[in-house]
Design an enzyme around this catalytic site. Structure first.
Site, PDB file in Angstrom:
ATOM      1  N   SER A 121       0.828  -1.208   0.000  1.00  0.00           N
ATOM      2  CA  SER A 121       0.000   0.000   0.000  1.00  0.00           C
ATOM      3  C   SER A 121       0.861   1.257   0.000  1.00  0.00           C
ATOM      4  O   SER A 121       0.345   2.340  -0.210  1.00  0.00           O
ATOM      5  CB  SER A 121      -0.942   0.005   1.202  1.00  0.00           C
ATOM      6  N   HIS A 142      -2.033  -2.640  -6.652  1.00  0.00           N
ATOM      7  CA  HIS A 142      -2.586  -2.288  -5.343  1.00  0.00           C
ATOM      8  C   HIS A 142      -4.108  -2.460  -5.358  1.00  0.00           C
ATOM      9  O   HIS A 142      -4.817  -1.677  -5.994  1.00  0.00           O
ATOM     10  CB  HIS A 142      -2.186  -0.835  -5.027  1.00  0.00           C
ATOM     11  N   GLU A 154      -4.878   0.042  -8.353  1.00  0.00           N
ATOM     12  CA  GLU A 154      -3.909   1.104  -8.650  1.00  0.00           C
ATOM     13  C   GLU A 154      -2.637   0.402  -9.134  1.00  0.00           C
ATOM     14  O   GLU A 154      -2.067  -0.419  -8.410  1.00  0.00           O
ATOM     15  CB  GLU A 154      -3.646   1.885  -7.345  1.00  0.00           C
ATOM     16  N   ASN A 192      -3.158   6.370  -1.141  1.00  0.00           N
ATOM     17  CA  ASN A 192      -2.888   6.599   0.280  1.00  0.00           C
ATOM     18  C   ASN A 192      -2.298   7.974   0.579  1.00  0.00           C
ATOM     19  O   ASN A 192      -2.387   8.451   1.703  1.00  0.00           O
ATOM     20  CB  ASN A 192      -2.006   5.489   0.840  1.00  0.00           C
TER      21      ASN A 192
HETATM   22  N1  CAA Z   1     -16.559 -10.399  -0.378  1.00  0.00           N
HETATM   23  C1  CAA Z   1     -17.564 -10.369  -1.270  1.00  0.00           C
HETATM   24  N2  CAA Z   1     -18.591  -9.482  -1.186  1.00  0.00           N
HETATM   25  C2  CAA Z   1     -18.606  -8.632  -0.135  1.00  0.00           C
HETATM   26  C3  CAA Z   1     -17.600  -8.618   0.843  1.00  0.00           C
HETATM   27  C4  CAA Z   1     -16.542  -9.556   0.685  1.00  0.00           C
HETATM   28  N3  CAA Z   1     -15.528  -9.598   1.546  1.00  0.00           N
HETATM   29  N4  CAA Z   1     -17.881  -7.654   1.758  1.00  0.00           N
HETATM   30  C5  CAA Z   1     -19.027  -7.081   1.367  1.00  0.00           C
HETATM   31  N5  CAA Z   1     -19.468  -7.658   0.224  1.00  0.00           N
HETATM   32  C6  CAA Z   1     -20.613  -7.260  -0.600  1.00  0.00           C
HETATM   33  C7  CAA Z   1     -21.943  -7.585   0.043  1.00  0.00           C
HETATM   34  O1  CAA Z   1     -22.375  -8.876  -0.295  1.00  0.00           O
HETATM   35  C8  CAA Z   1     -22.853  -6.507  -0.538  1.00  0.00           C
HETATM   36  O2  CAA Z   1     -23.259  -6.907  -1.841  1.00  0.00           O
HETATM   37  P1  CAA Z   1     -24.588  -6.244  -2.540  1.00  0.00           P
HETATM   38  O3  CAA Z   1     -24.249  -4.831  -2.860  1.00  0.00           O
HETATM   39  O4  CAA Z   1     -24.815  -7.085  -3.749  1.00  0.00           O
HETATM   40  O5  CAA Z   1     -25.670  -6.369  -1.506  1.00  0.00           O
HETATM   41  C9  CAA Z   1     -21.929  -5.310  -0.687  1.00  0.00           C
HETATM   42  O6  CAA Z   1     -20.587  -5.828  -0.690  1.00  0.00           O
HETATM   43  C10 CAA Z   1     -22.109  -4.364   0.457  1.00  0.00           C
HETATM   44  O7  CAA Z   1     -21.887  -5.075   1.669  1.00  0.00           O
HETATM   45  P2  CAA Z   1     -22.821  -4.978   2.955  1.00  0.00           P
HETATM   46  O8  CAA Z   1     -24.230  -4.702   2.552  1.00  0.00           O
HETATM   47  O9  CAA Z   1     -22.541  -6.145   3.834  1.00  0.00           O
HETATM   48  O10 CAA Z   1     -22.241  -3.759   3.764  1.00  0.00           O
HETATM   49  P3  CAA Z   1     -22.080  -2.264   3.358  1.00  0.00           P
HETATM   50  O11 CAA Z   1     -23.132  -1.789   2.439  1.00  0.00           O
HETATM   51  O12 CAA Z   1     -21.883  -1.581   4.650  1.00  0.00           O
HETATM   52  O13 CAA Z   1     -20.707  -2.240   2.534  1.00  0.00           O
HETATM   53  C11 CAA Z   1     -18.384  -2.096   2.288  1.00  0.00           C
HETATM   54  C12 CAA Z   1     -19.532  -2.730   3.052  1.00  0.00           C
HETATM   55  C13 CAA Z   1     -18.366  -2.631   0.852  1.00  0.00           C
HETATM   56  C14 CAA Z   1     -17.090  -2.512   2.989  1.00  0.00           C
HETATM   57  C15 CAA Z   1     -18.599  -0.536   2.250  1.00  0.00           C
HETATM   58  O14 CAA Z   1     -18.793  -0.057   3.546  1.00  0.00           O
HETATM   59  C16 CAA Z   1     -17.435   0.210   1.654  1.00  0.00           C
HETATM   60  O15 CAA Z   1     -17.302   0.315   0.448  1.00  0.00           O
HETATM   61  N6  CAA Z   1     -16.554   0.768   2.533  1.00  0.00           N
HETATM   62  C17 CAA Z   1     -15.360   1.453   2.117  1.00  0.00           C
HETATM   63  C18 CAA Z   1     -14.286   0.467   1.857  1.00  0.00           C
HETATM   64  C19 CAA Z   1     -13.017   1.122   1.448  1.00  0.00           C
HETATM   65  O16 CAA Z   1     -12.856   2.320   1.356  1.00  0.00           O
HETATM   66  N7  CAA Z   1     -12.014   0.271   1.185  1.00  0.00           N
HETATM   67  C20 CAA Z   1     -10.697   0.717   0.846  1.00  0.00           C
HETATM   68  C21 CAA Z   1      -9.843   0.692   2.053  1.00  0.00           C
HETATM   69  S1  CAA Z   1      -8.204   1.246   1.695  1.00  0.00           S
HETATM   70  C22 CAA Z   1      -7.430  -0.159   1.156  1.00  0.00           C
HETATM   71  O17 CAA Z   1      -7.931  -1.224   1.126  1.00  0.00           O
HETATM   72  C23 CAA Z   1      -6.062  -0.026   0.645  1.00  0.00           C
HETATM   73  C24 CAA Z   1      -4.997   0.524   1.472  1.00  0.00           C
HETATM   74  O18 CAA Z   1      -3.917   0.622   0.952  1.00  0.00           O
HETATM   75  C25 CAA Z   1      -5.143   0.933   2.877  1.00  0.00           C
END
Ligand code: CAA
Length: 285
Positions: A121, A142, A154, A192
């Site tokens: 990351s 990424h 990315e 990031n």
């Molecule tokens: N695998 C498969 N599907 C998943 C999943 C997983 N691990 N987690 C969630 N889902 C799916 C669910 O089945 C759901 O599908 P539908 O839209 O078809 O219903 C969808 O994702 C949404 O999930 P939930 O309804 O359970 O929960 P939510 O609406 O609260 O969403 C979330 C959860 C997708 C995590 C959402 O909150 C989100 O997008 N959050 C932001 C995540 C983010 O910013 N990630 C980047 C982090 S930074 C990083 O990773 C890199 C770094 O370098 C630090």
């Protein structure tokens, strides 16, 4: 450039199992490399659970789930696990020396044509590439958590990355149903470098008593249409990871604007790391 069919993923943690999931689902033969059978089993269980979720949501059929799982093999040895790889993706802990050791080993065993990618990351792709004899075939790939859901990959060019390799990886990400966006190697890349100062600033708001954690997240969710507020997101990413990335930005630019908030440092020291320890800015099951 040769087709990518065999993909070796090193590390079955949150990111590694997600990466194995999306490659196997799109038809690649995946070797998931872990250090212990118990870690590999945990990764496979998570993949199955996430595939079940997709079946339940009618995004894939039961037969596709089965095919995906059948395409994932496990190896407990990095050397033999990359012997047939066209692409090796590393997703081990964010510690430069650990990644360097992994790349040195796989460089000795992977076919000469294999492309190496790191899911780091924030660690320099240029520096990581120099642990191998193929810095021209080394790129940053990424992914974002949760990998099966998040659209972005990315793609980071190291200083010596062959532009054809970057093009190949950009096209490959497309076949995963992802949107690949290129960036050049620089501390924190783009994602990031932009995200972490926002999270850090939200933590400063808590530290200085500007507002309660819930209220800061509420403001950012409703005001900016973010799916998670910055403090919930910090817990989700892991407060230790956030601190590591901020440290890379601070050291890389020598600019005080990236100074990690003392509250973040204190929470990490206290073992409050977010979701993975059950407590961060919020408590988690
Ligand atoms: N695998 C498969 N599907 C998943 C999943 C997983 N691990 N987690 C969630 N889902 C799916 C669910 O089945 C759901 O599908 P539908 O839209 O078809 O219903 C969808 O994702 C949404 O999930 P939930 O309804 O359970 O929960 P939510 O609406 O609260 O969403 C979330 C959860 C997708 C995590 C959402 O909150 C989100 O997008 N959050 C932001 C995540 C983010 O910013 N990630 C980047 C982090 S930074 C990083 O990773 C890199 C770094 O370098 C630090």
């Amino acid at each position: 450039m040769s087709n990518i069919q065999n993909v070796s993923v090193i590390g079955g943690g949150t990111m590694g199992n997600g990466i194995a999931h999306v490659f196997a689902l799109s038809g690649s033969d995946v070797t998931l490399i872990e250090t212990k059978q118990a870690y590999a089993d945990r990764a496979l269980n998570t993949i199955e659970k996430n595939l079940n979720r997709m079946v339940k949501k009618e995004k894939i059929k039961e037969s596709e789930k089965k095919g995906t799982l059948d395409r994932i093999a496990v190896s407990l040895d990095a050397g033999s696990g990359v012997a047939n790889a066209d692409l090796v993706i590393e997703a081990v802990p964010e510690i430069f020396e650990v990644k360097k050791k992994v790349f040195k080993t796989v460089d000795e065993h992977a076919p000469k044509h294999a492309i190496f990618a790191s899911n780091t990351s924030s660690i320099s792709i240029t520096k990581l590439a120099e642990s191998t004899d193929r810095p021209d075939r080394f790129v940053g790939m990424h992914f974002f958590n949760p990998v099966p859901v998040m659209k972005l990959v990315e793609v980071i060019n190291g200083l010596k990355t062959d532009p054809d390799v970057t093009e190949h990886i950009l096209a490959l990400a497309d076949t995963l149903g992802k949107v690949a966006v290129p960036a050049n190697d620089s501390p924190g890349f783009v994602s990031n470098r932009v995200l972490m100062p926002m999270i850090n600033e939200a933590i400063f708001c808590v530290y200085e008593g500007v507002a309660e954690a819930e209220d800061i997240d509420h403001i950012m969710k409703l005001g900016m249409a973010h799916p998670m507020g910055p403090l919930r997101l910090a817990d989700f990413i892991g407060l230790d990871i956030c601190l590591d990335i901020l440290q890379v930005l601070y050291d890389g630019f020598k600019d005080p604007k990236y100074r990690p908030c003392p509250l973040l440092v204190k929470m990490v020291d206290a073992g409050k790391l977010g979701d993975k320890t059950g407590e961060g800015f919020f408590t988690h099951d």
